[in-house]
Design a protein around this motif. Structure first.
Motif, mmCIF file in Angstrom:
data_model
loop_
_atom_site.group_PDB
_atom_site.id
_atom_site.type_symbol
_atom_site.label_atom_id
_atom_site.label_comp_id
_atom_site.label_asym_id
_atom_site.label_seq_id
_atom_site.Cartn_x
_atom_site.Cartn_y
_atom_site.Cartn_z
ATOM 1 N N LYS A 36 24.457 25.678 142.698
ATOM 2 C CA LYS A 36 24.205 25.311 144.098
ATOM 3 C C LYS A 36 23.180 26.240 144.736
ATOM 4 C CE LYS A 36 27.711 24.375 146.716
ATOM 5 N NZ LYS A 36 29.052 24.396 147.309
ATOM 6 N N ALA A 55 25.216 20.453 140.468
ATOM 7 C CA ALA A 55 25.040 21.151 141.751
ATOM 8 C C ALA A 55 24.820 20.149 142.882
ATOM 9 C CB ALA A 55 23.865 22.117 141.665
ATOM 10 N N LYS A 80 27.168 19.694 146.422
ATOM 11 C CA LYS A 80 26.412 20.451 147.425
ATOM 12 C C LYS A 80 27.140 20.581 148.757
ATOM 13 C CE LYS A 80 23.525 16.778 149.351
ATOM 14 N NZ LYS A 80 23.526 15.576 148.539
#
Length: 113
Positions: free
Chosen positions: A53, A81, A85
């Protein structure tokens, strides 16, 4: 007592096993293992997703140093990721399955949420 479980292995074998479990969890989305290994791997998988992330070069290199397969690092930063998020944490869950037939060890499924 320290925060790391020893899992009945010397340090190098333990690290190698946890790296392998982390890589496979990110690659396949779920693994079947013992409860203790799942709990320890969960910490590492969540840490890798947090790095994904972040998305910067340093985070990518730190993840690549831990994950065995380059294509899994790519998937982590590009797909996984993105999926998490907006989630502040808790990217994995553990389902207990019961005891293994051979040695009676408690088994579990570790999967991405």
């Amino acid at each position: 007592m320290g925060k790391n479980r020893k899992l009945g292995r010397p340090t190098d074998q333990r690290k190698a096993m946890l790296r392998g479990l982390t890589t496979q969890t990110l690659k396949h989305g779920r693994i079947v293992t013992t409860v203790e290994r799942a709990k320890e791997t969960k910490r590492l998988v969540d840490k890798m997703i947090t790095l994904g992330k972040r998305g910067d070069l340093h985070a990518r290199r730190m993840a690549a140093a831990w994950i065995y397969e380059k294509d899994v690092v790519y998937i982590l930063f590009e797909e996984i990721a993105e999926k998490y998020k907006d989630r502040p944490g808790g990217y994995t869950r553990i389902y207990r399955l019961g005891n293994r037939r051979g040695d009676g060890a408690a088994t579990a499924i570790l999967e991405l949420v």
